[in-house]
Motif scaffolding. Structure first.
Motif, PDB file in Angstrom:
ATOM      1  N   VAL A 167       0.695  -1.139   0.083  1.00 40.90           N
ATOM      2  CA  VAL A 167      -0.068   0.007  -0.164  1.00 40.90           C
ATOM      3  C   VAL A 167       0.820   1.345  -0.214  1.00 40.90           C
ATOM      4  N   VAL A 168       1.811   1.246   0.708  1.00 34.97           N
ATOM      5  CA  VAL A 168       2.923   2.321   0.901  1.00 34.97           C
ATOM      6  C   VAL A 168       3.702   2.749  -0.328  1.00 34.97           C
ATOM      7  N   TRP A 169       3.809   1.604  -1.241  1.00 34.20           N
ATOM      8  CA  TRP A 169       4.572   1.765  -2.252  1.00 34.20           C
ATOM      9  C   TRP A 169       3.783   2.131  -3.438  1.00 34.20           C
ATOM     10  N   LEU A 170       2.553   1.699  -3.541  1.00 36.06           N
ATOM     11  CA  LEU A 170       1.443   2.034  -4.333  1.00 36.06           C
ATOM     12  C   LEU A 170       1.070   3.610  -4.193  1.00 36.06           C
ATOM     13  N   ASN A 171       1.029   4.055  -2.993  1.00 33.03           N
ATOM     14  CA  ASN A 171       0.732   5.470  -2.807  1.00 33.03           C
ATOM     15  C   ASN A 171       1.995   6.253  -3.115  1.00 33.03           C
ATOM     16  N   LEU A 172       3.068   5.920  -2.946  1.00 28.42           N
ATOM     17  CA  LEU A 172       4.321   6.662  -3.659  1.00 28.42           C
ATOM     18  C   LEU A 172       4.135   6.712  -4.908  1.00 28.42           C
TER      19      LEU A 172
END
Length: 358
Positions: free
Chosen positions: A109-114
């Motif tokens: 989720v964090v990678w996709l958000n960035l």
């Protein structure tokens, strides 16, 4: 002579009770082993811990110490940390670890958000002006060929970095027909189809030679590595900055050495802040990705054409197998319509391009 039926006497059948007993014992042991195994929520604690650490690293990358350049190094290759997610997922599925699979949601989720926004095509078909920036490489074996490739790009404004005195006449000759206006200040140059004015060097405090350890000893460049010019467009003046910040490299005892680049980034941010023209673009090799903390003072004033209107990450270096976008086109007061990377030339960088509109 009377035959003895072993099945009836029990001699031959004496093995049957033992066989049945052995089967029961084997089954009981197997059941005990199965019941003693950890459930799916208790398997793979190491994998779950690694997934958690990966997620926290991506999420809190700005908190990583920049001692010995560690923070900049992490942020330079931060998108590639996403490759660990499918690797850990395969390992979690192989271990049948529900805990590890669920924990992997954090880094995913964090990678996709960035970076998820970079995976879609955000370009638009029309633009008023096309910009190209290219570090042509001081050790370029074919400057004339690179000039031909760049002239064929159709760019209205073309910025070159790492122009040597030896190669300068070749670029001027190869680009003269397509670009009647140009200026070269030290190692950076600007070629334009539109008139240029107010051209001047910009001091970005680069008191270290620009070539780094990888360049040949017989190539010498001037220390001036930035310029400013005004391009006269039919929509009004556009301020154009061209910059080549200091090299970064891994040095024994110093780690990821970024001192020269960071000093240049600070000086460049001050020059941008002092620019009075509301419409401006910054083209150049910044020797760092736009997410690097060293550029916070620049990105607070300008935004990336690649992030706003690109398709993918737009990696530009090294040319043979790009792993990072260290060549940037940043804008203020104009709208990026598209951004892309051009095919490789004789340089160790790939040219980057953007279309902008008013």
């Amino acid at each position: 002579m009377t035959q003895v039926d072993t099945a009836e006497t029990g001699q031959g059948g004496a093995d049957r009770p033992d066989t049945r007993a052995g089967t029961w014992r084997t089954g009981i042991r197997r059941a005990i082993r199965i019941s003693s195994r950890p459930g799916p929520w208790k398997r793979g604690p190491v994998l779950a811990a690694l997934a958690l650490l990966l997620g926290l690293l991506i999420l809190l990358h700005a908190k990583v110490t920049d001692r010995a350049g560690l923070g900049s190094l992490v942020e330079t290759f931060l998108p590639w940390f996403g490759l660990f997610i499918p690797v850990l997922l395969v390992a979690a599925l192989w271990r049948r670890s529900a805990t590890a699979v669920v924990t992997l949601l954090l880094p995913a989720v964090v990678w996709l958000n960035l970076f998820g926004g970079l995976l879609s095509d955000k370009s638009h078909p029309n633009s008023d002006l096309t910009l190209v920036s290219h570090n042509v490489d001081a050790d370029n074996p074919d400057p004339a060929g690179t000039a031909r490739d760049l002239a064929a790009s159709g760019a209205d404004v073309l910025a070159l970095e790492e122009v040597t005195p030896q190669a300068k006449p070749l670029y001027e000759k190869g680009l003269a027909k397509a670009y009647p206006y140009h200026t070269v200040q030290g190692t950076v140059g600007l070629w334009s189809k539109l008139p240029l004015s107010d051209t001047r060097p910009v001091d970005i405090k680069q008191d270290v030679g620009p070539l780094g350890d990888s360049k040949p000893a017989d190539v010498k460049l001037a220390y001036n590595r930035a310029l400013r010019a005004t391009v006269a467009t039919d929509r009004g003046p556009l301020a154009v900055y061209v910059a080549h910040l200091g090299s970064v490299r891994v040095l024994p005892g110093k780690g990821f050495w970024t001192e020269s680049r960071n000093r240049g980034a600070k000086a460049l941010a001050e020059a941008v802040a002092a620019e009075r023209n509301e419409r401006m673009v910054l083209l150049g090799d910044l020797n760092g990705t736009i997410g690097d903390r060293a550029f916070d003072d620049i990105t607070s004033q300008l935004h990336s054409a690649q992030e706003a209107a690109g398709d993918g990450f737009g990696f530009s270096w090294p040319a043979n197998f790009p792993v990072a976008r260290i060549d940037q086109i940043l804008v203020r007061g104009v709208e990026p319509e598209k951004s892309w990377v051009l095919p490789a030339t004789g340089s160790d960088h790939r040219p980057v391009a953007a279309g902008i509109s008013w």
